[in-house]
Design a protein around this motif. Structure first.
Motif, mmCIF file in Angstrom:
data_model
loop_
_atom_site.group_PDB
_atom_site.id
_atom_site.type_symbol
_atom_site.label_atom_id
_atom_site.label_comp_id
_atom_site.label_asym_id
_atom_site.label_seq_id
_atom_site.Cartn_x
_atom_site.Cartn_y
_atom_site.Cartn_z
ATOM 1 N N ASP A 65 38.159 30.066 34.300
ATOM 2 C CA ASP A 65 39.463 30.703 34.486
ATOM 3 C C ASP A 65 39.339 31.940 35.376
ATOM 4 O O ASP A 65 40.068 32.111 36.334
ATOM 5 C CB ASP A 65 40.005 31.087 33.102
ATOM 6 C CG ASP A 65 41.457 31.513 33.123
ATOM 7 O OD1 ASP A 65 42.321 30.642 32.947
ATOM 8 O OD2 ASP A 65 41.711 32.712 33.311
ATOM 9 N N LEU A 66 38.356 32.770 35.072
ATOM 10 C CA LEU A 66 38.284 34.084 35.717
ATOM 11 C C LEU A 66 37.599 34.060 37.073
ATOM 12 O O LEU A 66 37.960 34.802 37.974
ATOM 13 C CB LEU A 66 37.572 35.066 34.778
ATOM 14 C CG LEU A 66 37.541 36.531 35.227
ATOM 15 C CD1 LEU A 66 37.844 37.461 34.071
ATOM 16 C CD2 LEU A 66 36.194 36.887 35.833
ATOM 17 N N LEU A 67 36.584 33.215 37.215
ATOM 18 C CA LEU A 67 35.780 33.293 38.442
ATOM 19 C C LEU A 67 35.864 32.051 39.334
ATOM 20 O O LEU A 67 35.214 31.990 40.370
ATOM 21 C CB LEU A 67 34.314 33.585 38.111
ATOM 22 C CG LEU A 67 33.993 35.072 37.916
ATOM 23 C CD1 LEU A 67 32.544 35.268 37.517
ATOM 24 C CD2 LEU A 67 34.302 35.875 39.177
ATOM 25 N N ALA A 68 36.649 31.049 38.925
ATOM 26 C CA ALA A 68 36.880 29.934 39.847
ATOM 27 C C ALA A 68 38.347 29.997 40.264
ATOM 28 O O ALA A 68 38.686 30.637 41.255
ATOM 29 C CB ALA A 68 36.544 28.599 39.190
ATOM 30 N N ILE A 69 39.195 29.418 39.438
ATOM 31 C CA ILE A 69 40.608 29.314 39.848
ATOM 32 C C ILE A 69 41.304 30.668 39.908
ATOM 33 O O ILE A 69 42.255 30.844 40.652
ATOM 34 C CB ILE A 69 41.343 28.317 38.914
ATOM 35 C CG1 ILE A 69 42.684 27.907 39.499
ATOM 36 C CG2 ILE A 69 41.494 28.867 37.508
ATOM 37 C CD1 ILE A 69 43.301 26.711 38.817
ATOM 38 N N GLY A 70 40.808 31.629 39.135
ATOM 39 C CA GLY A 70 41.490 32.927 39.085
ATOM 40 C C GLY A 70 40.770 34.049 39.806
ATOM 41 O O GLY A 70 41.047 35.226 39.565
ATOM 42 N N THR A 71 39.870 33.712 40.727
ATOM 43 C CA THR A 71 39.083 34.761 41.390
ATOM 44 C C THR A 71 39.973 35.769 42.111
ATOM 45 O O THR A 71 39.770 36.980 42.003
ATOM 46 C CB THR A 71 38.103 34.138 42.403
ATOM 47 O OG1 THR A 71 37.409 33.072 41.758
ATOM 48 C CG2 THR A 71 37.107 35.163 42.897
ATOM 49 N N ALA A 72 40.972 35.270 42.829
ATOM 50 C CA ALA A 72 41.834 36.178 43.592
ATOM 51 C C ALA A 72 42.563 37.130 42.648
ATOM 52 O O ALA A 72 42.640 38.338 42.898
ATOM 53 C CB ALA A 72 42.836 35.390 44.428
#
Lengths: 353, 176, 249
Positions: C96-103
């Motif tokens: 969640d935090l570092l793939a799809i939600g990196t931005a």
């Protein structure tokens, strides 16, 4: 009623939102709606509100989701490619029953398309766009004054039914200036916000804003409950304007700025002795079926005029339900039709009557 | 009354502003008005144009295709919009920038050396006002004092001296 | 009779859905204890993410908003901007935090968004059944890296704390673990510091918690702790990567 001022559609929408009590705006630049953001960035600090430029349209709609979760009036604005990016958020907002307002100043597509006016996002706006059983209420102003009036209305509809409401204009409406006045906003109407996540203060049970329901029966019940609200919206909020339809043989259907172009054509047709009329849907969802059905009882044919390759025409056909032929005239890609070409189509149709 | 203007030239010539002056004056005098700019990836030196409609009745299409008045401040605009003048209409142009090659007999052509004269008077950036002065005088869309009254509302409050300058330019244009 | 141990008030009185041996339960408890100790439960809105922690909205007694996959920092931004004086935290996993939600993560940090992010790093997508995460280790076998994570095709693991510590808006970036009592105590202290900094409006606070996933790692809970120590800690060293409140900073 305030004094009349000359304003761009984009700016008028922004000012109307502020007067509607919108204190949080999350934007991302894209032509031809950037003036909404620019106006908000200037005005919001003056009214103790927030303008925040997000890192993407995806982030902006999710910021709206967060702000709306607290019960605040929040808005975002974009144009077609950016609205595509917001679809995920819109589905979640609908699924979590959050009220908010989204502006789409439509440009030509698909893909990057162009930046000139278009109506080719009709399907996306009215038929879902994101995943799941949900609707946006879609309002389609045709003048700058109507931009103001429908923005006021959009926030009230959103709060009353706990649904996202989209105001869909085109690049022409966003960019053009017309005189506009801002009616006194009725701030006395209040809405139930007991569901909002604005902290418990240890005084009530916690609230949850959520769209996840693993149990199919539970999810089905909630979706049907929401559908009942959609039915209520259809019953109470459907809007359209009809012109010269009582004796019309040929009824045009057009929305937004194209309704104005179509109106010119209708008047010219009348001057030539052709009984033409016009229905202008103001709500695209819910679609004004009854207005169409009423006209279809006496009309000999319909003509849907759009800046697309034919999207709303499907709804016109459903409403006409085979009572008479439904034809289509459209320009797309950012080309705005002129009255004459619509008139030519009306004349051609009149010969077939 | 129904007056439909196409105003066109280079970005930076004040094309959109004279359109706004017409629309604003119309609004202040209780006409229905619309102002529609061309928009795009345009910048200083690029093309700029706008459509203005001033009418007694509700305005249908804000897009002007048969203009009662076309104002062309450069050659490409002259060529592009010559065919958009309604029969009997007038094409105004800045003759210090446009070498006219008229192709129609059913419209009136009025050339004003706006940029040259404005520059000679030390108001090079106000050629647009010279031209609009001439347009106002010939088209009689508004009386001069009505325009000047409206102009007050458009000049930034922080730069009141601009009012006198613009007024002077409009008057000079009207007296040509 | 004296009470020597009880459930934190901020932790809801419901059963967790987490697998046996999963460390989510420990971290939930730590967050709840901190909310209790700082008396913040009634002032806090939590933002749940997508992944195993998707149901965390059921487990905290404060108001909870469920966010779309990766969007929790953006949703938290919306909540916080509407209520600048309230406390807002997100609880997110590695996918969640570092793939799809990196931005969303990076930009919330760089804005100095005054929120607390509790980041559970267990090197795997748990909820969907054990696929490669952005933090999966080189050579790690998962359902979608059956031959081990290969640098040539999947590149290297991404280090969250090191990344956000580079951003000016970050007030606290600390990596902790919940593999033993000492580390659990340190983890709690870090979470408490993060929430305290938030109430002091110091900026973006980020606590990365090294966690286990016995089910998808195919190990017993005890073996999982050992695997974390031997494999994860060399890639993800524990420590304070940024602390704007520390002396000398």
């Amino acid at each position: 009623m305030s004094e009349k001022v000359l304003m761009k559609g984009n700016e008028a929408i922004a000012e109307a939102a502020i007067r509607s009590g919108c204190k949080l705006f999350f934007g991302y630049p894209i032509t031809p709606q950037t003036e909404v953001s620019a106006y908000m960035s200037k005005r919001m600090p003056q009214v103790d509100g927030l303008y925040l430029q997000a890192e993407s349209e995806v982030a902006a709609i999710n910021m709206v989701y967060g702000a709306a979760s607290t019960g605040a009036r929040a808005m975002t604005s974009s144009s077609s490619p950016g609205i595509s990016l917001k679809q995920e958020g819109l589905s979640y907002i609908a699924g979590a029953d959050l009220p908010c307002v989204i502006i789409n100043i439509v440009r030509g597509g698909p893909g990057l398309g162009g930046i000139q006016p278009a109506q080719s996002d009709y399907f996306q706006a009215t038929k879902g766009g994101g995943h799941g059983d949900y609707h946006l209420v879609v309002l389609a102003p045709s003048t700058i004054q109507e931009c103001v009036d429908l923005t006021y209305k959009a926030f009230d509809i959103a709060d009353e039914y706990r649904v996202p409401v989209m105001i869909m204009g085109d690049g022409m409406l966003g960019q053009m200036m017309e005189p506009v006045s801002f009616p006194e906003h009725d701030d006395s109407v209040t809405f139930d916000k007991s569901w909002a996540c604005s902290t418990t203060g240890m005084k009530r049970k916690k609230n949850i804003v959520n769209s996840l329901y693993i149990n199919p029966d539970e999810l089905e019940n909630l979706v049907w409950e929401r559908q009942k609200r959609y039915d209520l919206i259809t019953e109470k909020e459907t809007r359209a304007e009809s012109f010269f339809c009582d004796d019309a043989d040929i009824v045009l259907v057009a929305y937004g700025t194209i309704a104005r172009v179509a109106m010119n054509a209708v008047k010219k047709a009348r001057a030539m002795g052709i009984k033409a009329g016009l229905i202008r849907p103001i709500t695209l969802w819910p679609f004004p079926e009854k207005e169409i059905q009423k006209a279809a009882a006496t009309a000999k044919s319909f003509l849907s005029v759009e800046m697309s390759t034919g999207q709303m025409v499907e709804d016109v056909k459903l409403a006409v339900n085979g009572k008479c032929p439904v034809e289509f005239y459209g320009r797309t890609g950012g080309v705005v039709p002129v009255p004459q070409e619509i008139l030519d189509k009306i004349v051609e149709m009149s010969k077939k009557l | 009354m129904q007056k439909e203007f196409i105003i066109s030239g280079f970005g930076g010539q004040g094309i959109l502003f004279i359109g706004k002056l017409l629309a604003y004056t119309g609004m202040k005098n209780n006409y229905q008005v619309s102002w529609l700019p061309s928009y795009g990836p345009e910048m200083r030196g690029g093309t700029a144009s706008c459509n203005v409609i001033i009418s007694d009745d509700a305005i249908g299409s804000p897009l002007v295709t048969e203009a009662t008045e076309v104002i062309a401040m450069n050659s490409p605009s002259f060529v592009k919009f010559e065919q958009s003048v309604a029969p009997g209409g007038t094409l105004y142009y800045d003759s210090s920038l446009v070498s006219p090659n008229p192709t129609r007999t059913d419209i009136t052509y009025i050339g004003v050396e706006a940029t040259k004269l404005a520059t000679e008077m030390g108001m090079g950036k106000l050629a647009n006002m010279f031209l609009i002065g001439k347009v106002l005088k010939e088209s009689k869309v508004f009386e001069m004092d009505v325009i000047f009254e409206a102009l007050k509302g458009l000049v930034p409050a922080k730069k009141p001296e601009l009012y006198d300058l613009n007024k002077k330019a409009i008057e000079a244009g009207a007296n040509l | 009779m004296s009470i020597v141990f009880e459930k934190p008030h901020a932790l809801s009185d419901v059963g967790f859905h987490y697998c046996p041996g999963c460390t989510h339960g420990i971290v939930h408890r730590l967050v709840a204890e901190v909310l209790d100790e700082l008396k913040l439960e009634g002032e806090t809105v939590g933002v749940a993410s997508v992944g195993c922690s998707v149901f965390s909205y059921n487990y905290f007694e404060c108001d909870m908003v469920q966010a779309a996959h990766g969007r929790a920092p953006a949703v938290a931004t919306g909540v916080k901007r509407a209520n600048p004086d309230k406390v807002v935290f997100t609880y997110q996993g590695d996918g969640d935090l570092l793939a799809i939600g990196t931005a969303e993560t990076i930009h919330a940090a760089t804005r100095g968004e005054n929120i607390t992010v509790v980041f559970i790093n267990n090197c795997i997508y748990g909820m969907t059944g054990g696929q490669m995460a952005p933090t999966s280790l080189v050579g790690q076998v998962t359902q979608t890296t059956p031959y081990g994570r290969k640098i040539e095709t999947q590149g290297w693991p991404i280090n969250g704390c090191e990344l956000v510590s580079q951003l000016e808006g970050t007030a606290l970036a600390q990596r902790v673990a919940v593999n033993n009592v000492k580390n659990i105590r340190e983890a709690k202290a870090a979470i408490k510091k993060a929430f305290t900094y938030q109430t002091e409006k110091k900026g973006f606070t980020f606590v990365e918690v090294l966690s286990t996933c016995p089910t998808n790692w195919g190990l017993s809970p005890q073996e999982s702790m050992k695997w974390m120590e031997e494999n994860m800690m060399p890639q993800y060293p524990l420590g304070v990567y940024k602390d704007k409140g520390a002396k000398g900073e």
